[in-house]
Design a protein around this motif. Structure first.
Motif, PDB file in Angstrom:
ATOM      1  N   ALA A 156       0.827  -1.208   0.000  1.00 46.34           N
ATOM      2  CA  ALA A 156       0.000   0.000   0.000  1.00 46.34           C
ATOM      3  C   ALA A 156       0.859   1.255   0.000  1.00 46.34           C
ATOM      4  CB  ALA A 156      -0.931  -0.008   1.214  1.00 46.34           C
ATOM      5  N   SER A 157       1.982   1.223   0.710  1.00 48.93           N
ATOM      6  CA  SER A 157       2.873   2.383   0.764  1.00 48.93           C
ATOM      7  C   SER A 157       3.592   2.623  -0.560  1.00 48.93           C
ATOM      8  CB  SER A 157       3.903   2.197   1.884  1.00 48.93           C
ATOM      9  OG  SER A 157       4.763   3.301   1.989  1.00 48.93           O
ATOM     10  N   SER A 158       3.741   1.557  -1.361  1.00 50.85           N
ATOM     11  CA  SER A 158       4.489   1.690  -2.612  1.00 50.85           C
ATOM     12  C   SER A 158       3.679   2.322  -3.741  1.00 50.85           C
ATOM     13  CB  SER A 158       4.994   0.312  -3.058  1.00 50.85           C
ATOM     14  OG  SER A 158       3.919  -0.511  -3.489  1.00 50.85           O
ATOM     15  N   ILE A 159       2.353   2.361  -3.597  1.00 50.24           N
ATOM     16  CA  ILE A 159       1.530   2.829  -4.713  1.00 50.24           C
ATOM     17  C   ILE A 159       1.048   4.269  -4.546  1.00 50.24           C
ATOM     18  CG2 ILE A 159       0.734   0.494  -5.270  1.00 50.24           C
ATOM     19  CD1 ILE A 159      -1.853   1.046  -3.851  1.00 50.24           C
ATOM     20  N   THR A 160       1.451   4.925  -3.463  1.00 47.32           N
ATOM     21  CA  THR A 160       1.005   6.299  -3.248  1.00 47.32           C
ATOM     22  C   THR A 160       2.078   7.088  -2.507  1.00 47.32           C
ATOM     23  OG1 THR A 160      -0.715   7.679  -2.210  1.00 47.32           O
ATOM     24  CG2 THR A 160      -0.150   5.621  -1.112  1.00 47.32           C
ATOM     25  N   LYS A 161       2.037   8.410  -2.685  1.00 47.49           N
ATOM     26  CA  LYS A 161       2.938   9.296  -1.952  1.00 47.49           C
ATOM     27  C   LYS A 161       2.326   9.767  -0.641  1.00 47.49           C
ATOM     28  CE  LYS A 161       5.163  11.268  -6.077  1.00 47.49           C
ATOM     29  NZ  LYS A 161       5.440  12.539  -6.814  1.00 47.49           N
ATOM     30  N   ASN A 162       1.040   9.565  -0.473  1.00 46.44           N
ATOM     31  CA  ASN A 162       0.326  10.055   0.697  1.00 46.44           C
ATOM     32  C   ASN A 162       0.292   8.972   1.769  1.00 46.44           C
ATOM     33  OD1 ASN A 162      -1.778  10.860   2.544  1.00 46.44           O
ATOM     34  ND2 ASN A 162      -2.401  12.359   1.012  1.00 46.44           N
ATOM     35  N   GLN A 163       0.845   9.268   2.940  1.00 51.78           N
ATOM     36  CA  GLN A 163       0.895   8.273   4.001  1.00 51.78           C
ATOM     37  C   GLN A 163      -0.494   7.934   4.539  1.00 51.78           C
ATOM     38  OE1 GLN A 163       3.866   8.837   7.074  1.00 51.78           O
ATOM     39  NE2 GLN A 163       5.090  10.155   5.760  1.00 51.78           N
TER      40      GLN A 163
END
Length: 242
Positions: A156-163
């Motif tokens: 999930a962290s790899s597909i977005t820049k928003n934490q």
């Protein structure tokens, strides 16, 4: 790889978020297991930790995404991932370094809970009369469950820049994997594939290990689950690098 692992682990240990999430997890466990009457071990009347192992997965639904949400999202947002990607490291080495760093942090959160085993063994009549096999199996199941949730969180962290988006997405996917398939198996229209849905459920395999029986099918399931989501992470960051 070790350098990235050490950097990531120290980064987690130096962040206030890690201590807050671990503190909240331990506080919630303590309150639910010893103070709240509805879930208290003292009110239950039996010297066992089944209530802890039933509550821990739901606490992990929020603890683990909070730990993993910054893994790739923060790197991409700050632009530091470009420096990491240009080093002589493969995508798998970067992923595994971040994954293992988060796993070590989860271990730090679980180690203090061993005091519950000691407390329950002292409360038993006679002292020490507890089901050690079931407790060991449950802890192994909890470690494998956390490994599965960590793989989802890293993806999930790899597909977005928003934490925040990474956190919300990881919580949703983990919840579906843990409870969603069980719920769908109870729907009348899905009764024909009930066994398939139960075999896909994380909860089904976790509860199986909690009975103190280590089945190779459960181990293969968790290993496949982790490799599947880490493989998806590899596709995401590999495609972005290309």
């Amino acid at each position: 790889m070790y350098a990235v692992f050490k950097r990531e682990l120290f980064s987690l240990l130096n962040s206030l978020m890690a201590y807050i999430t671990i503190g909240v997890f331990l506080l919630a466990c303590g309150l639910l297991l010893w103070f709240f009457p509805d879930t208290s071990i003292l009110e239950y009347g039996y010297a066992e930790l089944s209530s802890f192992f039933n509550l821990a997965p739901f606490l992990f639904l929020f603890l683990i995404p909070a730990i993993t949400m910054r893994s790739f999202a923060e790197e991409r947002r700050e632009g530091t991932y470009i420096l990491l990607a240009t080093r002589p490291l493969t995508d798998w080495q970067i992923i595994m370094a971040k994954y293992l760093a988060c796993f070590v942090l989860v271990l730090f959160a679980l180690i203090p809970t061993l005091i519950y085993c000691y407390s329950v063994s002292k409360l038993a009549l006679p002292a020490g009369n507890i089901d050690t096999g079931a407790i060991i199996g449950s802890y192994i199941g909890l470690l494998l469950l956390s490994a599965a949730f960590l793989a989802v969180g890293i993806f999930a962290s790899s597909i977005t820049k928003n934490q925040v988006v990474a956190f919300a997405l990881a919580v949703f996917v983990c919840f579906i994997a843990y409870s969603g398939f069980d719920a769908m198996s109870q729907i009348f229209g899905f009764r024909a594939i009930e066994n398939i849905l139960l075999n896909l459920s994380v909860n089904e395999h976790y509860q199986s290990m909690g009975r103190g029986v280590l089945d190779t099918r459960d181990l293969i399931y968790f290993l496949t689950f982790v490799l599947a989501f880490l493989g998806l992470t590899k596709l995401v960051i590999g495609g972005r690098k290309w």
